[in-house]
Design a protein around this motif. Structure first.
Motif, short mmCIF file in Angstrom:
data_model
loop_
_atom_site.label_atom_id
_atom_site.label_comp_id
_atom_site.label_asym_id
_atom_site.label_seq_id
_atom_site.Cartn_x
_atom_site.Cartn_y
_atom_site.Cartn_z
N LEU A 1 38.54 -56.84 -25.56
CA LEU A 1 39.13 -57.17 -24.26
C LEU A 1 39.70 -55.92 -23.60
N HIS A 2 40.37 -55.13 -24.40
CA HIS A 2 40.96 -53.89 -23.89
C HIS A 2 39.87 -52.93 -23.42
N ASP A 3 38.84 -52.77 -24.27
CA ASP A 3 37.74 -51.87 -23.92
C ASP A 3 37.02 -52.34 -22.67
N LEU A 4 36.81 -53.65 -22.57
CA LEU A 4 36.15 -54.20 -21.39
C LEU A 4 36.97 -53.92 -20.14
N ALA A 5 38.27 -54.10 -20.25
CA ALA A 5 39.14 -53.85 -19.10
C ALA A 5 39.06 -52.39 -18.66
N ASP A 6 38.94 -51.48 -19.63
CA ASP A 6 38.81 -50.06 -19.28
C ASP A 6 37.51 -49.77 -18.53
N ASP A 7 36.45 -50.54 -18.86
CA ASP A 7 35.13 -50.28 -18.27
C ASP A 7 34.85 -51.11 -17.01
N LEU A 8 35.80 -51.93 -16.60
CA LEU A 8 35.59 -52.71 -15.37
C LEU A 8 35.68 -51.78 -14.17
N PRO A 9 35.00 -52.00 -13.13
CA PRO A 9 34.14 -53.15 -12.82
C PRO A 9 32.69 -52.98 -13.25
N SER A 10 32.33 -51.84 -13.89
CA SER A 10 30.91 -51.61 -14.19
C SER A 10 30.35 -52.59 -15.23
N LYS A 11 31.16 -53.08 -16.14
CA LYS A 11 30.66 -53.99 -17.19
C LYS A 11 31.14 -55.42 -16.96
N TRP A 12 31.25 -55.82 -15.72
CA TRP A 12 31.74 -57.17 -15.41
C TRP A 12 30.83 -58.25 -15.97
N THR A 13 29.57 -57.96 -16.25
CA THR A 13 28.64 -58.97 -16.78
C THR A 13 28.96 -59.35 -18.22
N GLU A 14 29.75 -58.55 -18.88
CA GLU A 14 30.11 -58.84 -20.28
C GLU A 14 31.38 -59.68 -20.39
N ILE A 15 31.99 -59.97 -19.27
CA ILE A 15 33.27 -60.70 -19.29
C ILE A 15 33.15 -62.02 -20.04
N MET A 16 32.14 -62.83 -19.76
CA MET A 16 32.02 -64.15 -20.39
C MET A 16 31.81 -64.04 -21.90
N ALA A 17 30.97 -63.11 -22.34
CA ALA A 17 30.71 -62.96 -23.78
C ALA A 17 31.98 -62.55 -24.52
N VAL A 18 32.69 -61.60 -23.96
CA VAL A 18 33.93 -61.13 -24.60
C VAL A 18 34.99 -62.23 -24.55
N ALA A 19 35.07 -62.93 -23.44
CA ALA A 19 36.06 -64.01 -23.31
C ALA A 19 35.77 -65.14 -24.30
N GLU A 20 34.49 -65.50 -24.48
CA GLU A 20 34.13 -66.55 -25.44
C GLU A 20 34.48 -66.13 -26.86
N LYS A 21 34.23 -64.87 -27.18
CA LYS A 21 34.57 -64.37 -28.52
C LYS A 21 36.09 -64.41 -28.74
N ALA A 22 36.84 -63.99 -27.72
CA ALA A 22 38.31 -64.02 -27.82
C ALA A 22 38.79 -65.46 -27.92
N PHE A 23 38.18 -66.37 -27.16
CA PHE A 23 38.56 -67.77 -27.19
C PHE A 23 38.36 -68.35 -28.59
N ARG A 24 37.20 -68.06 -29.20
CA ARG A 24 36.94 -68.55 -30.56
C ARG A 24 37.94 -67.98 -31.56
N ALA A 25 38.27 -66.71 -31.42
CA ALA A 25 39.23 -66.08 -32.34
C ALA A 25 40.60 -66.73 -32.22
#
Length: 78
Positions: A4-28
């Motif tokens: 989540l932290h890494d994704l936030a650092d790479d936004l907005p260029s990696k916005w397409t990965e938001i759902m995958a990372v969010a689902e993984k965090a949700f499951r955890a």
């Protein structure tokens, strides 16, 4: 959770990965919540066992006291 932290650092260029990372965090977090609930349930069960054991111990002590009193009464009658 670093994802989540890494994704936030790479936004907005990696916005397409938001759902995958969010689902993984949700499951955890869902797994963590389930483990917490199980731990709480076990703790409550253990607390009940401890209370029951203490109650049995107190009942045994009371029973012993009653027997001693009865024994003293019998001795006084003899």
């Amino acid at each position: 959770m670093m994802e989540l932290h890494d994704l936030a650092d790479d936004l907005p260029s990696k916005w397409t990965e938001i759902m995958a990372v969010a689902e993984k965090a949700f499951r955890a977090f869902a797994e963590l919540d389930a483990v917490k609930r199980e731990l709480l349930s076990r703790r409550m069960h253990n607390d009940k066992l401890i209370r029951d054991a203490r109650r049995i111990q107190m009942d045994a002590k009371i029973s012993i006291r009653h027997r001693r009193c009865d024994l003293h009464r019998l001795r006084s009658l003899l």
